[in-house]
Scaffold this active site. Structure first.
Site, PDB file in Angstrom:
ATOM      1  N   LYS A 146       0.915  -1.205  -0.027  1.00  0.00           N
ATOM      2  CA  LYS A 146      -0.079   0.049  -0.030  1.00  0.00           C
ATOM      3  C   LYS A 146       0.759   1.257   0.028  1.00  0.00           C
ATOM      4  CE  LYS A 146      -1.936   2.472   3.288  1.00  0.00           C
ATOM      5  NZ  LYS A 146      -2.425   2.891   4.644  1.00  0.00           N
ATOM      6  N   CYS A 168     -19.678   5.981   1.298  1.00  0.00           N
ATOM      7  CA  CYS A 168     -19.672   4.269   1.439  1.00  0.00           C
ATOM      8  C   CYS A 168     -19.014   3.878   2.667  1.00  0.00           C
ATOM      9  CB  CYS A 168     -19.135   3.877   0.009  1.00  0.00           C
ATOM     10  SG  CYS A 168     -19.709   2.006   0.070  1.00  0.00           S
ATOM     11  N   CYS A 197     -26.349   4.883   1.155  1.00  0.00           N
ATOM     12  CA  CYS A 197     -26.855   4.418  -0.419  1.00  0.00           C
ATOM     13  C   CYS A 197     -28.013   5.265  -1.109  1.00  0.00           C
ATOM     14  CB  CYS A 197     -27.409   3.103  -0.430  1.00  0.00           C
ATOM     15  SG  CYS A 197     -26.026   1.674  -0.010  1.00  0.00           S
ATOM     16  N   CYS A 250     -26.313   8.172  -2.604  1.00  0.00           N
ATOM     17  CA  CYS A 250     -25.020   7.956  -3.152  1.00  0.00           C
ATOM     18  C   CYS A 250     -25.191   8.047  -4.789  1.00  0.00           C
ATOM     19  CB  CYS A 250     -24.684   6.351  -3.044  1.00  0.00           C
ATOM     20  SG  CYS A 250     -23.307   5.783  -3.826  1.00  0.00           S
TER      21      CYS A 250
END
Ligand code: SF4
Length: 220
Positions: A128, A195, A202, A205
């Site tokens: 990462k 999210c 949602c 969204c």
């Protein structure tokens, strides 16, 4: 019935949706001028398991004192530790940052190369952080997958993978290269504020009509 997932449209809609929120820490740091591979790597090491709200000022505090491997290696481990003591696992990170600075001086003449194998050879640096440095500081196309990128892209149904490192491989196959760097800068604030891990928002969204909502059992 959901629409097929259109990644270009999703990126456009999400870019607009995250505008009010702070950028992911490493991107904000780069905009503040701490954008060399060494500075970005040190900041990413500090950010591991630490909230952005804490890791960003902590990284700034250390880097304002020592911006180069030479300056960093002239600090003692105890001095580095005192400067980053708000970060999780700061004692171990102070040792790793000091070792990183010394190795960059000794092996690379003070100039950390944009090389994935080299970056990942340092203690405390995983894929990462290596990919974030390569993407942000080196402007090379690398995807950095943290927990937010992993959760969101799997909920979309865009990839199907059980862990961030597997999501990274899946995204390398599915995601157009032009989005490889941006995906992290967009999905970190998107994952933090829209999210979210629990009860994603949602109902408001912007990508609801094409998101498969995989694994979402409760929502707002
Ligand atoms: S619709 Fe829900 S699950 Fe899908 S991206 Fe949006 S907030 Fe996340």
């Amino acid at each position: 019935m959901k629409k097929p997932f259109d990644i270009d449209l999703a990126i456009k809609l999400i870019s607009k949706a995250v505008r009010p929120f702070p950028k992911a820490a490493m991107f904000e740091l780069a905009e503040a001028g701490f954008n060399s591979p060494f500075e970005q790597l040190v900041a990413c090491m500090i950010s591991i398991r630490t909230y952005d709200e804490v890791s960003l000022p902590t990284a700034c505090r250390l880097l304002e004192r020592a911006r180069t491997p030479k300056q960093m290696s002239q600090l003692t481990v105890a001095q580095i530790d005192a400067l980053i003591n708000t970060s999780t696992f700061h004692e171990r990170k102070a040792i790793q940052i000091h070792e990183l600075a010394k190795r960059v001086l000794d092996e690379f003449d003070g100039d950390l190369p944009c090389d994935s194998d080299v970056l990942r050879s340092f203690s405390g640096v995983g894929p990462k952080c290596a990919n974030l440095v390569l993407g942000i500081a080196c402007e090379q196309p690398y995807i950095s997958v943290d927990i937010h990128v992993h959760r969101v892209t799997n909920r979309w149904g865009y990839v199907k993978a059980s862990a961030p490192e597997k999501t990274m491989v899946a995204l390398e196959a599915a995601l157009p290269r032009k989005h490889w760097i941006d995906i992290n800068s967009l999905l970190v604030p998107f994952g933090k504020h829209i999210c979210t891990g629990n009860l994603p928002k949602c109902s408001t969204c912007p990508v609801l009509d094409m998101c498969q909502q995989v694994g979402v059992t409760g929502q707002r």
